[in-house]
Design a protein around this motif. Sequence first.
Motif, short mmCIF file in Angstrom:
data_model
loop_
_atom_site.label_atom_id
_atom_site.label_comp_id
_atom_site.label_asym_id
_atom_site.label_seq_id
_atom_site.Cartn_x
_atom_site.Cartn_y
_atom_site.Cartn_z
N PHE A 21 33.12 32.17 44.29
CA PHE A 21 32.95 33.65 44.50
C PHE A 21 33.04 34.31 43.03
N ARG A 22 32.41 35.47 43.17
CA ARG A 22 32.17 36.27 41.82
C ARG A 22 32.80 37.68 41.94
N CYS A 23 33.61 38.12 41.14
CA CYS A 23 34.31 39.39 41.06
C CYS A 23 33.71 40.18 39.60
N ASP A 24 33.17 41.37 39.84
CA ASP A 24 33.00 42.16 38.68
C ASP A 24 33.99 43.40 38.81
N PRO A 70 36.14 33.79 31.82
CA PRO A 70 35.39 33.23 30.54
C PRO A 70 35.26 34.48 29.43
N LYS A 71 34.88 35.32 29.50
CA LYS A 71 34.55 36.37 28.66
C LYS A 71 35.43 37.69 28.76
N GLY A 72 36.49 37.65 29.74
CA GLY A 72 37.20 38.72 29.87
C GLY A 72 36.45 39.97 30.77
N SER A 73 35.41 39.62 31.37
CA SER A 73 34.71 40.49 31.91
C SER A 73 34.77 39.98 33.53
N THR A 101 48.26 50.85 38.91
CA THR A 101 47.42 50.84 39.87
C THR A 101 46.26 49.77 40.03
N GLN A 102 46.23 48.86 41.11
CA GLN A 102 45.07 48.20 41.38
C GLN A 102 44.00 48.56 42.40
N TYR A 103 42.74 48.52 41.86
CA TYR A 103 41.79 48.83 42.63
C TYR A 103 40.98 47.54 43.30
N PHE A 104 40.61 47.57 44.52
CA PHE A 104 40.00 46.65 45.38
C PHE A 104 38.74 46.80 45.58
N GLY A 105 38.32 45.36 45.26
CA GLY A 105 36.60 45.24 45.75
C GLY A 105 36.34 45.04 47.12
N PRO A 106 35.17 45.10 47.67
CA PRO A 106 35.01 44.91 49.12
C PRO A 106 35.35 43.53 49.68
N GLY A 107 35.57 42.62 48.84
CA GLY A 107 36.12 41.43 49.63
C GLY A 107 34.85 40.16 49.73
N THR A 108 35.25 38.97 49.94
CA THR A 108 34.26 38.02 50.47
C THR A 108 35.00 37.56 51.62
N ARG A 109 34.21 37.46 52.75
CA ARG A 109 34.83 37.00 53.88
C ARG A 109 34.46 35.35 53.87
N LEU A 110 35.29 34.36 53.80
CA LEU A 110 34.87 33.25 54.08
C LEU A 110 35.37 32.57 55.22
N THR A 111 34.23 32.09 55.96
CA THR A 111 34.52 31.06 57.48
C THR A 111 34.32 29.87 56.95
N VAL A 112 35.18 29.06 57.25
CA VAL A 112 34.82 27.38 57.11
C VAL A 112 35.01 26.71 58.40
#
Lengths: 113, 113
Positions: A21-24, A70-73, A101-112
Amino acid sequence: DTGVSQDPRHKITKRGQNVTFRCDPISEHNRLYWYRQTLGQGPEFLTYFQNEAQLEKSRLLSDRFSAERPKGSFSTLEIQRTEQGDSAMYLCASSLGNRDTQYFGPGTRLTVL
Amino acid sequence: QKEVEQNSGPLSVPEGAIASLNCTYSDRGSQSFFWYRQYSGKSPELIMFIYSNGDKEDGRFTAQLNKASQYVSLLIRDSQPSDSATYLCAVKGSQGGSEKLVFGKGTKLTVNP
């Protein structure tokens, strides 16, 4: 939109497969966090980066889990050899400097399966 | 004892009423407290944060903190149907400089028209 973004938004995989998963984070936010949330529970902390350094990891983060920034981004969270118990919403959050204060992204829903 | 406890609800109030949401925490050294709103299937959205004892008001929302009693609450005045969501209490711990947020399970609020 300059909020936290996550990709993919949904992932369905078979048990034993690897997923990434990726997060920006929000631009200029130097702190990045990963949490996991299962149904009926609050988010549980997994790990935290300040710039590219991984400074804190939860005991929940087993050997099958690895996170990088890896690049702090952007950051990636990889789960190897997925198990059905890994099914959850994976949330990324970011914060600026020494502000709490932490701001959340929309999330990744994983189904295994 | 769980670190952050909330009544799971559901809490049901009529439109226009005051909704009162409560949270207790176990880490006496905690300094930062947050309320997030989470709609079904969505990620947490920050509503309020509070650091000092007393009340903090923002529009229809008031956060209250009592560190001696290890208690934090959220009041929603003039509740609207759009306020129907799960409200998560989060606490930033004091142990070892941890940056993680510890969440309660959330309280589900329903505002009836």
